[in-house]
Design a protein around this motif. Structure first.
Motif, PDB file in Angstrom:
ATOM      1  N   PRO A   1      23.166   0.017 -16.005  1.00 15.14           N
ATOM      2  CA  PRO A   1      23.810   0.817 -13.962  1.00 15.14           C
ATOM      3  C   PRO A   1      25.529  -0.100 -13.368  1.00 15.14           C
ATOM      4  O   PRO A   1      25.558  -0.833 -14.318  1.00 15.14           O
ATOM      5  CB  PRO A   1      22.668   0.163 -12.962  1.00 15.14           C
ATOM      6  N   HIS A   2      25.412   1.035 -12.650  1.00 12.25           N
ATOM      7  CA  HIS A   2      26.681   0.561 -12.636  1.00 12.25           C
ATOM      8  C   HIS A   2      28.124   0.534 -13.500  1.00 12.25           C
ATOM      9  O   HIS A   2      29.275   0.380 -13.367  1.00 12.25           O
ATOM     10  CB  HIS A   2      26.904  -1.051 -11.423  1.00 12.25           C
ATOM     11  N   CYS A   3      28.212   1.377 -14.346  1.00 17.74           N
ATOM     12  CA  CYS A   3      28.462   1.342 -15.296  1.00 17.74           C
ATOM     13  C   CYS A   3      30.049   3.133 -14.812  1.00 17.74           C
ATOM     14  O   CYS A   3      28.783   4.073 -14.344  1.00 17.74           O
ATOM     15  CB  CYS A   3      29.041   1.669 -16.592  1.00 17.74           C
ATOM     16  N   MET A   4      30.676   3.643 -15.601  1.00 18.88           N
ATOM     17  CA  MET A   4      31.644   4.568 -15.402  1.00 18.88           C
ATOM     18  C   MET A   4      31.654   5.000 -16.979  1.00 18.88           C
ATOM     19  O   MET A   4      32.408   4.447 -17.080  1.00 18.88           O
ATOM     20  CB  MET A   4      32.432   5.613 -14.452  1.00 18.88           C
TER      21      MET A   4
ATOM     22  N   GLY B   1      33.797   7.633 -19.194  1.00 24.53           N
ATOM     23  CA  GLY B   1      35.374   9.440 -19.067  1.00 24.53           C
ATOM     24  C   GLY B   1      34.446  10.227 -20.609  1.00 24.53           C
ATOM     25  O   GLY B   1      34.151   9.903 -20.895  1.00 24.53           O
ATOM     26  N   GLU B   2      34.990  11.204 -19.754  1.00 22.59           N
ATOM     27  CA  GLU B   2      35.403  12.496 -20.948  1.00 22.59           C
ATOM     28  C   GLU B   2      35.821  11.996 -22.296  1.00 22.59           C
ATOM     29  O   GLU B   2      37.080  11.140 -22.357  1.00 22.59           O
ATOM     30  CB  GLU B   2      36.420  13.878 -20.106  1.00 22.59           C
ATOM     31  N   GLY B   3      35.149  12.989 -22.604  1.00 24.89           N
ATOM     32  CA  GLY B   3      35.911  12.218 -24.687  1.00 24.89           C
ATOM     33  C   GLY B   3      35.192  11.138 -24.783  1.00 24.89           C
ATOM     34  O   GLY B   3      36.202  11.116 -25.869  1.00 24.89           O
ATOM     35  N   SER B   4      35.030  10.007 -24.431  1.00 22.63           N
ATOM     36  CA  SER B   4      35.317   8.500 -25.267  1.00 22.63           C
ATOM     37  C   SER B   4      33.761   8.654 -25.786  1.00 22.63           C
ATOM     38  O   SER B   4      32.864   9.362 -25.502  1.00 22.63           O
ATOM     39  CB  SER B   4      34.959   8.152 -23.985  1.00 22.63           C
ATOM     40  N   GLN B   5      34.197   8.138 -26.981  1.00 24.73           N
ATOM     41  CA  GLN B   5      32.842   8.038 -28.197  1.00 24.73           C
ATOM     42  C   GLN B   5      32.812   6.255 -28.569  1.00 24.73           C
ATOM     43  O   GLN B   5      33.633   5.606 -27.865  1.00 24.73           O
ATOM     44  CB  GLN B   5      33.827   8.964 -29.514  1.00 24.73           C
ATOM     45  N   MET B   6      31.913   6.048 -28.392  1.00 22.60           N
ATOM     46  CA  MET B   6      30.749   3.987 -28.230  1.00 22.60           C
ATOM     47  C   MET B   6      30.701   4.719 -30.494  1.00 22.60           C
ATOM     48  O   MET B   6      29.301   4.862 -29.909  1.00 22.60           O
ATOM     49  CB  MET B   6      30.550   4.337 -27.036  1.00 22.60           C
ATOM     50  N   GLY B   7      30.863   3.249 -30.654  1.00 22.71           N
ATOM     51  CA  GLY B   7      29.708   3.403 -31.967  1.00 22.71           C
ATOM     52  C   GLY B   7      28.834   2.619 -31.515  1.00 22.71           C
ATOM     53  O   GLY B   7      28.232   2.504 -30.469  1.00 22.71           O
ATOM     54  N   ASP B   8      27.971   2.302 -32.659  1.00 22.19           N
ATOM     55  CA  ASP B   8      26.474   1.890 -33.125  1.00 22.19           C
ATOM     56  C   ASP B   8      26.417   0.347 -32.102  1.00 22.19           C
ATOM     57  O   ASP B   8      27.101  -0.071 -32.312  1.00 22.19           O
ATOM     58  CB  ASP B   8      26.141   1.460 -34.482  1.00 22.19           C
ATOM     59  N   LYS B   9      25.306   0.250 -31.556  1.00 24.02           N
ATOM     60  CA  LYS B   9      24.961  -1.275 -30.043  1.00 24.02           C
ATOM     61  C   LYS B   9      25.428  -1.793 -30.609  1.00 24.02           C
ATOM     62  O   LYS B   9      26.438  -2.836 -30.118  1.00 24.02           O
ATOM     63  CB  LYS B   9      24.671  -2.501 -32.086  1.00 24.02           C
ATOM     64  N   CYS B  10      26.495  -0.486 -29.635  1.00 26.77           N
ATOM     65  CA  CYS B  10      27.634  -1.801 -27.970  1.00 26.77           C
ATOM     66  C   CYS B  10      27.147  -1.188 -26.688  1.00 26.77           C
ATOM     67  O   CYS B  10      25.664  -1.523 -26.396  1.00 26.77           O
ATOM     68  CB  CYS B  10      28.757  -0.262 -28.192  1.00 26.77           C
ATOM     69  N   SER B  11      27.391  -2.001 -25.866  1.00 22.83           N
ATOM     70  CA  SER B  11      26.572  -3.161 -23.975  1.00 22.83           C
ATOM     71  C   SER B  11      27.237  -3.022 -23.461  1.00 22.83           C
ATOM     72  O   SER B  11      28.779  -3.142 -23.774  1.00 22.83           O
ATOM     73  CB  SER B  11      26.522  -4.227 -24.801  1.00 22.83           C
ATOM     74  N   VAL B  12      27.602  -2.318 -22.509  1.00 25.09           N
ATOM     75  CA  VAL B  12      28.781  -1.736 -21.486  1.00 25.09           C
ATOM     76  C   VAL B  12      28.026  -2.027 -19.677  1.00 25.09           C
ATOM     77  O   VAL B  12      26.712  -1.343 -19.373  1.00 25.09           O
ATOM     78  CB  VAL B  12      29.305  -0.431 -21.194  1.00 25.09           C
ATOM     79  N   LYS B  13      27.949  -3.325 -18.930  1.00 22.20           N
ATOM     80  CA  LYS B  13      27.680  -3.915 -18.222  1.00 22.20           C
ATOM     81  C   LYS B  13      28.712  -3.666 -16.614  1.00 22.20           C
ATOM     82  O   LYS B  13      29.567  -4.318 -17.173  1.00 22.20           O
ATOM     83  CB  LYS B  13      27.595  -4.927 -18.158  1.00 22.20           C
ATOM     84  N   ARG B  14      28.619  -3.085 -15.784  1.00 20.49           N
ATOM     85  CA  ARG B  14      29.284  -2.464 -14.282  1.00 20.49           C
ATOM     86  C   ARG B  14      30.836  -3.178 -14.992  1.00 20.49           C
ATOM     87  O   ARG B  14      32.045  -3.737 -14.908  1.00 20.49           O
ATOM     88  CB  ARG B  14      29.787  -3.911 -13.925  1.00 20.49           C
ATOM     89  N   SER B  15      31.023  -1.771 -15.407  1.00 16.57           N
ATOM     90  CA  SER B  15      32.409  -1.456 -15.836  1.00 16.57           C
ATOM     91  C   SER B  15      32.543  -0.287 -15.634  1.00 16.57           C
ATOM     92  O   SER B  15      31.914   0.968 -16.338  1.00 16.57           O
ATOM     93  CB  SER B  15      32.031  -2.548 -17.784  1.00 16.57           C
ATOM     94  N   VAL B  16      33.709  -0.059 -15.859  1.00 17.55           N
ATOM     95  CA  VAL B  16      34.720   1.625 -15.745  1.00 17.55           C
ATOM     96  C   VAL B  16      35.002   2.138 -16.963  1.00 17.55           C
ATOM     97  O   VAL B  16      36.377   1.295 -17.150  1.00 17.55           O
ATOM     98  CB  VAL B  16      35.627   1.748 -14.717  1.00 17.55           C
ATOM     99  N   ILE B  17      35.254   2.972 -18.583  1.00 21.20           N
ATOM    100  CA  ILE B  17      35.817   3.713 -18.632  1.00 21.20           C
ATOM    101  C   ILE B  17      36.092   4.912 -18.547  1.00 21.20           C
ATOM    102  O   ILE B  17      35.324   5.712 -18.391  1.00 21.20           O
ATOM    103  CB  ILE B  17      34.790   2.822 -20.781  1.00 21.20           C
ATOM    104  N   GLY B  18      37.150   4.415 -18.984  1.00 22.28           N
ATOM    105  CA  GLY B  18      38.040   6.039 -19.205  1.00 22.28           C
ATOM    106  C   GLY B  18      37.892   7.186 -19.792  1.00 22.28           C
ATOM    107  O   GLY B  18      37.067   6.925 -20.581  1.00 22.28           O
ATOM    108  N   ARG B  19      39.207   7.997 -20.127  1.00 27.25           N
ATOM    109  CA  ARG B  19      39.371   8.797 -20.204  1.00 27.25           C
ATOM    110  C   ARG B  19      39.471   9.444 -23.159  1.00 27.25           C
ATOM    111  O   ARG B  19      40.173   8.362 -22.839  1.00 27.25           O
ATOM    112  CB  ARG B  19      39.350  10.304 -20.203  1.00 27.25           C
ATOM    113  N   HIS B  20      38.797   9.263 -23.232  1.00 31.81           N
ATOM    114  CA  HIS B  20      39.399  10.105 -24.897  1.00 31.81           C
ATOM    115  C   HIS B  20      39.331   8.351 -25.013  1.00 31.81           C
ATOM    116  O   HIS B  20      40.024   8.519 -25.802  1.00 31.81           O
ATOM    117  CB  HIS B  20      40.120  10.721 -24.513  1.00 31.81           C
ATOM    118  N   CYS B  21      38.494   7.313 -24.633  1.00 39.60           N
ATOM    119  CA  CYS B  21      38.561   6.167 -24.890  1.00 39.60           C
ATOM    120  C   CYS B  21      37.875   6.164 -26.478  1.00 39.60           C
ATOM    121  O   CYS B  21      36.928   7.336 -26.868  1.00 39.60           O
ATOM    122  CB  CYS B  21      38.027   5.038 -24.256  1.00 39.60           C
TER     123      CYS B  21
END
Length: 465
Positions: free
Chosen positions: A371-374, A376-396
């Motif tokens: 929750p409380h995460c963003m 962005g467009e076109g971004s890709q994340m691999g396996d077994k990642c964790s995102v908490k209370r963060s903003v990730i931009g476009r095309h990462c």
């Protein structure tokens, strides 16, 4: 409403290095994956204030900001972008574009405000009181106004760098004193006797913040900017000056018995009987004339013999959100807020999981975006990642086994496998190689952090050419 609006967008503010650069001026810093200046522009649009002059420090920054605005707000706003020299200050910026100002009243807004307080309400209060200046005040953040830069991840309950000390009349409509002091409050506050006599009593507040949103009577503003050519800051110079001399004309003359006389040390002699009459009238009914009108009256309430002007305030409700992006800490706080408690400002619809994942983003297996995460467009994340209370931009491009907590990752960032990012800001086009550990760091645009690096409380950036 016949208001001209000036948005002071700044340039490449030194206390936001390494987040700002020649390529990314302050106005284009991302808040919830959109430039911070977009929040002010849309707030003005909602108040039907669509004729704007956006003032940017530095020619290159002005071109970049102007290009973004013309693309994003075509057919929505009429915007003229004006470049002024760097480091001229807010008053200097207005002085530089004074020839563009023609309306009766001018609304001056800082381009780094993220708020839900309607500027039109400030403009209406200004017109209602026929004031020379109306300042918007809002509740100071719990951690104190971030007037000075501070590193990310510090204790939120830290003492603020500066306080606004604000004096209000009993009706809370008029500003009778304002000063900015350091972390240690002054024991003595000097206030002119004439103002104190006229207002009768004053409420001193240190829990309000000057939001850098002002309505000015143009003729008075231009007079002050012309006569006081050393004034650089609206907040530090122009506003306190207007407040100090509101019971005299801006040229410091009082028309007494038909002849100009200079007020001695700002103290005006008046009979105690008249003072008691003024005070009782003010306290009896706030709808009676303001202390300015009462002060201006001649003997026995006759025709006004003194010139005065009104300095007013518009105090935003406590439930309203208003924060300025004027430090690295504020950048992190605002990004956290717009995907959290102030998500109504983001302009996005949140999912049932209380987050925003762009439809084009790709998540690997066993990857969680909390929750409380963003994302962005076109971004890709691999396996077994964790995102908490963060903003990730476009095309990462983010590898596997990556943890991102309480952080902002801008656009086109590459993050290798096994990285851990906590309480940090990663600017655009950064490359983090495998197994990098960052805590309480800022990484400037285009920087490469080598594999296995562990950094804490550092600012990493390329040297400006």
């Amino acid at each position: 409403m016949d208001f001209q609006v000036v948005v002071l967008a700044g340039g490449t503010s030194k206390n936001l290095v390494p987040l700002v650069s020649k390529e990314v001026p302050k106005a284009l810093l991302p808040v919830g994956n959109r430039p911070v200046i977009s929040y002010v522009l849309e707030l003005l649009e909602l108040s039907n204030l669509k004729d704007l002059i956006v003032v940017v420090e530095g020619q290159d920054a002005a071109v970049r900001v102007g290009s973004w605005i013309s693309g994003a707000y075509v057919d929505r706003l009429h915007v003229e972008v004006a470049a002024v020299p760097e480091d001229v200050g807010t008053a200097g910026a207005l002085r530089a574009i004074a020839h563009h100002l023609t309306a009766k009243d001018i609304l001056v807004v800082s381009g780094d405000i993220v708020s839900d307080v309607p500027p039109g309400a400030v403009a209406a209060a200004h017109r209602r009181h026929d004031a020379v200046v109306t300042a918007m005040l809002c509740s100071a953040p719990v951690s104190g106004p971030s007037e000075s830069g501070s590193s990310v991840g510090k204790d939120k309950a830290k003492k603020p760098g500066h306080y606004n000390i604000i004096g209000l009349d009993p009706t809370k409509q008029f500003l009778v004193y304002i000063a900015t002091v350091g972390a240690e409050l002054e024991k003595d506050i000097r206030i002119q006797k004439s103002i104190l006599r006229a207002v009768g009593q004053m409420e001193i507040r240190s829990d309000l913040m000057d939001a850098h949103l002002y309505a000015f009577k143009r003729s008075v503003l231009q007079e002050v900017l012309d006569q006081k050519d050393t004034f650089q800051s609206l907040k530090q110079d122009v506003l306190p000056y207007l407040v100090r001399c509101q019971l005299v004309s801006p040229s410091s003359e009082v028309l007494l018995n038909g002849a100009p006389q200079t007020e001695e040390n700002g103290n005006e002699k008046a009979s105690s009987q008249n003072n008691q009459l003024m005070l009782s009238q003010i306290l009896a009914n706030s709808s009676t004339p303001s202390f300015h009108e009462l002060y201006a009256l001649g003997p026995n309430g006759s025709t006004p013999v003194r010139r005065t002007h009104k300095c007013c305030v518009y105090i935003a409700g406590k439930s309203k959100y208003c924060v300025r992006l004027n430090s690295i800490q504020a950048f992190s706080d605002i990004n956290r807020d717009v995907i959290g408690d102030a998500s109504h400002l983001s302009g996005y619809s949140f999912s049932a999981q209380n987050n925003i994942i762009h439809p084009s983003a790709e998540l690997g297996s066993k990857t969680t975006v909390g929750p409380h995460c963003m994302l962005g467009e076109g971004s890709q994340m691999g396996d077994k990642c964790s995102v908490k209370r963060s903003v990730i931009g476009r095309h990462c491009r983010i590898g596997s086994n990556v943890k991102v907590v309480n952080s902002v990752v801008m656009n086109h960032v590459t993050i290798g496998d096994g990285c851990s990012i906590q309480n940090s800001i990663i600017c655009s086009n950064v490359q983090l190689q495998d197994r990098v550990v960052l805590k309480d760091c800022q990484v400037g645009a285009g920087f490469v952090v080598t594999a296995g690096s562990e950094c804490k409380g550092e600012a990493l950036a390329k040297k400006e050419k």
